[in-house]
Design an enzyme around this catalytic site. Structure first.
Site, mmCIF file in Angstrom:
data_model
loop_
_atom_site.group_PDB
_atom_site.id
_atom_site.type_symbol
_atom_site.label_atom_id
_atom_site.label_comp_id
_atom_site.label_asym_id
_atom_site.label_seq_id
_atom_site.Cartn_x
_atom_site.Cartn_y
_atom_site.Cartn_z
ATOM 1 N N CYS A 13 18.013 48.864 -4.954
ATOM 2 C CA CYS A 13 16.998 49.335 -5.881
ATOM 3 C C CYS A 13 16.903 48.324 -7.027
ATOM 4 O O CYS A 13 17.688 47.383 -7.116
ATOM 5 C CB CYS A 13 17.354 50.714 -6.424
ATOM 6 S SG CYS A 13 18.849 50.734 -7.451
ATOM 7 N N CYS A 96 21.850 50.325 -15.633
ATOM 8 C CA CYS A 96 20.509 50.567 -15.112
ATOM 9 C C CYS A 96 19.629 51.147 -16.225
ATOM 10 O O CYS A 96 20.046 52.075 -16.930
ATOM 11 C CB CYS A 96 20.576 51.544 -13.948
ATOM 12 S SG CYS A 96 18.951 52.064 -13.344
ATOM 13 N N GLU A 126 28.596 57.363 -13.431
ATOM 14 C CA GLU A 126 27.346 57.522 -14.186
ATOM 15 C C GLU A 126 27.418 58.749 -15.086
ATOM 16 O O GLU A 126 27.041 58.697 -16.264
ATOM 17 C CB GLU A 126 26.147 57.652 -13.240
ATOM 18 C CG GLU A 126 24.832 57.860 -13.986
ATOM 19 C CD GLU A 126 23.652 58.156 -13.097
ATOM 20 O OE1 GLU A 126 22.792 58.969 -13.494
ATOM 21 O OE2 GLU A 126 23.562 57.565 -11.993
#
Length: 295
Positions: A13, A96, A126
Site C-alpha cells: 500500500c 503512515c 499501531e
C-alpha cells in the site's frame, strides 16, 4: 479452462511503500541507522533492510546518541517519539499518514476532555502507538467487547466519547460497533479511520474468493491486514490458504483447482507475489498452463 485471477490491489500500500523507500534513502545517506521497531510486518523486507545495515531497536533506550532513526510505519507513542528526539538522532518519520491522522484525532479528543475509544487489537503496534497519543484510552476488539465495556461501566456513555478504528480493521466490524454506540451513547464522535486502500483490497479479495475454487492469500502471519484478508476470503471460499512464500504453496491444490484467486497483504513485496505466480504458472493441468489475469 483453468484460470488464475490476481487482485490488482495485491501488495504494498502507499504507507508501506513510502516507509520502505524512506528506509532505503536513509541507509544510502546516513551511517549508524536504526528503526524503532520493525518497519513493517514482513520478515522478508525486514531481513533485507538488516542486510543493508538497518538495526532494529526495541525501544529508544537502545538507540545511541546521534544515530539516524526511522519510525516504523505503524507509528510510536508520543513518549517514544520524544525520547528518540532527545538522543539527538536524525529522525525519519515513516509513520503512515493514515495512522498519523488517528494520532491527531485522539490527541485532540484528550485536549477537549473527551474519552478516546479505539476499536482494534490491543497488542498491535499501531493500536499501542495510538494509545500513546491520548489520555486513558479504552481499546475494544469488537462489538461484543464494546457491549461488555459499556455494561460494566468501563465506558461511561454519559461522557463525551471519540471513537476511532485501527486502519486495517473491517467495515463490518466498524458498523457493528457503530450500531451499539449510537444506541447507547448520546455525545459521541465516530471517525471511520479504516484506510481506503484496506477497504478496496478487502472488497476485491472477497469478490475474487467468491468466484474461486482455491484462494491464496500471500503475506506475513504477523500482519493484521493480511490476517483480515484471510478471514474475509475464507468466508467466501472454504479452500483458502495463507502463505508467506512460494515454498509454502501446496502444488496439489493448485493442480486440482479450476479457478484460483490470489491476493496479498499491504506489506507483501512484489517479488514474493511474482514468485508465487510463477510457481503456479508452471503447474500444468493436462496441456493447459495457468496464465494470470489481473482483476
Amino acid at each position: 479452462m483453468r484460470e488464475l485471477r490476481v487482485a490488482k490491489s495485491a501488495g504494498f500500500c502507499f504507507g508501506v511503500s513510502r516507509s520502505v523507500k524512506m528506509a532505503e534513502e536513509m541507509l544510502a545517506a546516513e551511517a549508524n541507522c536504526y528503526s524503532l521497531g520493525e518497519l513493517i510486518h514482513n520478515d522478508d523486507v525486514v531481513q533485507h533492510l538488516r542486510s543493508e545495515g538497518l538495526t532494529v531497536a526495541d525501544g529508544p533506550e537502545q538507540i545511541p546518541q546521534g544515530a539516524s532513526v526511522i519510525i516504523r510505519s505503524h507509528g510510536v507513542s508520543r513518549a517514544e517519539f520524544e525520547a528518540v528526539q532527545r538522543t539527538g538522532a536524525t529522525v525519519y518519520d515513516a509513520t503512515c499518514p493514515k495512522v498519523k491522522r488517528i494520532h491527531e484525532i485522539v490527541a485532540e479528543a484528550s485536549a477537549e476532555g473527551r474519552q478516546p475509544v479505539i476499536i482494534g487489537a490491543a497488542d498491535h503496534p499501531e493500536v499501542r502507538a495510538i494509545c500513546g497519543w491520548c489520555a486513558s484510552p479504552i481499546v475494544v476488539n469488537d462489538a461484543a467487547q464494546l457491549a461488555e465495556r459499556i455494561a460494566d461501566g468501563t465506558i461511561d456513555c454519559a461522557k463525551p466519547l471519540t471513537v476511532v478504528i485501527q486502519t486495517t480493521q473491517t467495515q463490518e466490524k466498524l458498523l457493528e460497533c457503530q450500531k451499539i454506540i449510537k444506541k447507547e451513547c448520546t455525545n459521541v464522535k465516530i471517525f471511520d479511520t479504516i484506510c481506503n486502500a484496506t477497504q478496496v483490497r478487502q472488497t476485491e479479495a472477497s469478490q475474487i474468493a467468491a468466484e474461486s475454487d482455491f484462494m491464496v492469500v500471500i503475506g506475513d502471519r504477523h500482519s493484521s491486514n493480511t490476517g483480515k484478508l484471510f478471514d474475509i476470503c475464507k468466508r467466501q471460499c472454504e479452500n483458502t490458504v495463507l502463505i508467506e512464500t512460494a515454498a509454502e504453496l501446496d502444488l496439489n491444490k493448485v493442480s486440482d483447482a479450476e479457478t484460483i484467486g490470489v491476493t496479498a497483504g499491504a506489506s507483501t513485496p512484489a517479488r514474493i507475489i511474482k514468485e508465487v505466480l510463477d510457481t503456479m504458472s508452471e503447474v500444468k493441468s493436462g496441456e493447459t498452463n495457468l496464465e494470470p489475469s489481473f482483476e
